[in-house]
Scaffold this motif. Sequence first.
Motif, PDB file in Angstrom:
ATOM      1  N   VAL A 111       0.861  -1.184   0.000  1.00  0.00           N
ATOM      2  CA  VAL A 111       0.000   0.000   0.000  1.00  0.00           C
ATOM      3  C   VAL A 111       0.895   1.230   0.000  1.00  0.00           C
ATOM      4  N   LEU A 112       0.830   2.017  -1.061  1.00  0.00           N
ATOM      5  CA  LEU A 112       1.778   3.106  -1.280  1.00  0.00           C
ATOM      6  C   LEU A 112       1.194   4.451  -0.878  1.00  0.00           C
ATOM      7  N   PHE A 113       2.038   5.271  -0.226  1.00  0.00           N
ATOM      8  CA  PHE A 113       1.576   6.598   0.161  1.00  0.00           C
ATOM      9  C   PHE A 113       2.567   7.711  -0.168  1.00  0.00           C
ATOM     10  N   ASP A 114       3.735   7.390  -0.749  1.00  0.00           N
ATOM     11  CA  ASP A 114       4.653   8.479  -1.089  1.00  0.00           C
ATOM     12  C   ASP A 114       5.621   8.043  -2.176  1.00  0.00           C
ATOM     13  N   LEU A 115       6.179   9.056  -2.831  1.00  0.00           N
ATOM     14  CA  LEU A 115       7.147   8.873  -3.907  1.00  0.00           C
ATOM     15  C   LEU A 115       8.375   9.707  -3.595  1.00  0.00           C
ATOM     16  N   LEU A 116       9.544   9.046  -3.517  1.00  0.00           N
ATOM     17  CA  LEU A 116      10.792   9.741  -3.202  1.00  0.00           C
ATOM     18  C   LEU A 116      11.605  10.051  -4.455  1.00  0.00           C
ATOM     19  N   ALA A 117      11.502   9.192  -5.458  1.00  0.00           N
ATOM     20  CA  ALA A 117      12.185   9.419  -6.738  1.00  0.00           C
ATOM     21  C   ALA A 117      11.278   8.938  -7.849  1.00  0.00           C
ATOM     22  N   ASP A 118      11.215   9.716  -8.918  1.00  0.00           N
ATOM     23  CA  ASP A 118      10.326   9.407 -10.040  1.00  0.00           C
ATOM     24  C   ASP A 118      11.108   8.684 -11.138  1.00  0.00           C
ATOM     25  N   VAL A 119      10.474   8.527 -12.279  1.00  0.00           N
ATOM     26  CA  VAL A 119      11.066   7.807 -13.412  1.00  0.00           C
ATOM     27  C   VAL A 119      12.461   8.351 -13.727  1.00  0.00           C
TER      28      VAL A 119
ATOM     29  N   ALA B 292       2.041  17.286  -4.879  1.00  0.00           N
ATOM     30  CA  ALA B 292       2.673  17.022  -6.169  1.00  0.00           C
ATOM     31  C   ALA B 292       3.242  15.607  -6.217  1.00  0.00           C
ATOM     32  N   ARG B 293       3.835  15.155  -5.128  1.00  0.00           N
ATOM     33  CA  ARG B 293       4.360  13.781  -5.090  1.00  0.00           C
ATOM     34  C   ARG B 293       3.222  12.774  -5.233  1.00  0.00           C
ATOM     35  N   ARG B 294       2.116  13.075  -4.580  1.00  0.00           N
ATOM     36  CA  ARG B 294       0.946  12.194  -4.658  1.00  0.00           C
ATOM     37  C   ARG B 294       0.420  12.113  -6.091  1.00  0.00           C
ATOM     38  N   ALA B 295       0.354  13.256  -6.783  1.00  0.00           N
ATOM     39  CA  ALA B 295      -0.135  13.268  -8.164  1.00  0.00           C
ATOM     40  C   ALA B 295       0.766  12.427  -9.066  1.00  0.00           C
ATOM     41  N   ARG B 296       2.067  12.525  -8.859  1.00  0.00           N
ATOM     42  CA  ARG B 296       2.996  11.711  -9.651  1.00  0.00           C
ATOM     43  C   ARG B 296       2.832  10.227  -9.332  1.00  0.00           C
ATOM     44  N   LEU B 297       2.641   9.907  -8.049  1.00  0.00           N
ATOM     45  CA  LEU B 297       2.455   8.517  -7.651  1.00  0.00           C
ATOM     46  C   LEU B 297       1.190   7.938  -8.280  1.00  0.00           C
TER      47      LEU B 297
ATOM     48  N   LEU C 133       0.041  -3.490  -6.010  1.00  0.00           N
ATOM     49  CA  LEU C 133       0.550  -2.154  -5.703  1.00  0.00           C
ATOM     50  C   LEU C 133      -0.649  -1.223  -5.639  1.00  0.00           C
ATOM     51  N   ALA C 134      -1.043  -0.842  -4.434  1.00  0.00           N
ATOM     52  CA  ALA C 134      -2.269  -0.083  -4.236  1.00  0.00           C
ATOM     53  C   ALA C 134      -1.951   1.297  -3.660  1.00  0.00           C
ATOM     54  N   LEU C 135      -2.657   2.306  -4.132  1.00  0.00           N
ATOM     55  CA  LEU C 135      -2.517   3.659  -3.602  1.00  0.00           C
ATOM     56  C   LEU C 135      -3.402   3.799  -2.370  1.00  0.00           C
ATOM     57  N   THR C 136      -2.831   4.269  -1.264  1.00  0.00           N
ATOM     58  CA  THR C 136      -3.614   4.410  -0.049  1.00  0.00           C
ATOM     59  C   THR C 136      -4.661   5.513  -0.209  1.00  0.00           C
ATOM     60  N   PRO C 137      -5.828   5.362   0.410  1.00  0.00           N
ATOM     61  CA  PRO C 137      -6.810   6.460   0.385  1.00  0.00           C
ATOM     62  C   PRO C 137      -6.255   7.697   1.080  1.00  0.00           C
TER      63      PRO C 137
END
Length: 356
Positions: free
Chosen positions: A126-134, A146-151, A162-166
């Motif tokens: 269950v994913l809630f954040d992005l530290l590095a993008d593509v 902004a990190r959430r939108a990218r995730l 791979l699920a996005l947390t509410p």
Amino acid sequence: MSPARRRANAATAPVLRRPVAPMLAASVDLVADGAGLAHEPKWDGWRCLAFRESDGVYLQSRAGKNLTTYFPDITRAIRTLPPGVVLDGELIVWERGRTNFALLQRRVTAGRRLLGLVRDRPAHYVLFDLLADVGGEVVLELPLSARRARLERLLVDAPAQLALTPQTVDMRQVADWVLNWTVATGIEGVVSKRLAGRYEPGRRGWWKFRTRIVTEAIVGGVTGGIRDPVTVLLGRFDRRGRLRYTGRTHPLSGAQRQQLGALLSPPRVGRHRGAAVEHPWPEPLPAAWSGQLDRLAPVRYVRVDPTVVAEIDADVAFEHGRWRHAVRYARAQPDMSVCDVPLLLGEEEGYFGDLR
């Protein structure tokens, strides 16, 4: 920004190298509220940072340990994402619609049975954040929104594991999570975050509220001494009348130690059908009984006569008959009988049978 421009920038940007200390949450007694805050369920699992590297996947625990070997199902799912991505989330295992923490722990001790466990009890991330993008583009300085939108974009075609947390800003939804989801799904509470906040490794920049209950348990032992107890070992009877270990408290205050110490006495050896009946727990308490993989040493304690009832304040991480986290001791209840304490029912009895 075009994909080509993003790749060019990523080539010259700093790379996020493991291990990375995850951002943490400070405990609070009320759900944080206010403008600019977002709220997410606090999942009952293992915190995990996932590194999608050019030659594979690396899973890092909160403490910096390598979890990759134990979750081949999750590494397989993350391989579908572009290289360079670094994710933050919680590993969980579902059983009958609820999270089951014990099934996570079995991954570490399964040995040759691991693949069967992966097949029968698959994990989810269950994913809630992005530290590095593509391409490895580090996004720590971007606001959470902004990190959430990218995730979200990253997970559009990702495997179901791979699920996005509410996430919500609606306090009515938060109330529903606290009042209903903790029972229905096994979440522990709510994590609150600033939508404008950046990701700060190792810093407690979020807030976590754990749903708690007030209940009773039986004092079966103490660390320290009978007259000056430091922590309390708690138990409850099962339907067969056997006292089962259910957890341990935080250290007591001076006043609590004095009050409880005056009520405790050494265990009495009774007789049943001509045989001596002794205190049912081993001493020291086996390390496995704590339910924590980072506490491998047995617990030295002093047995007491299990006749004193304690009022406690505990979170909802109660699984297989034990509180996984230390509970808060409130007070002794000398006017209550141990027969008034709730029994352990159902699967909890079988769980203790496996450990004994």
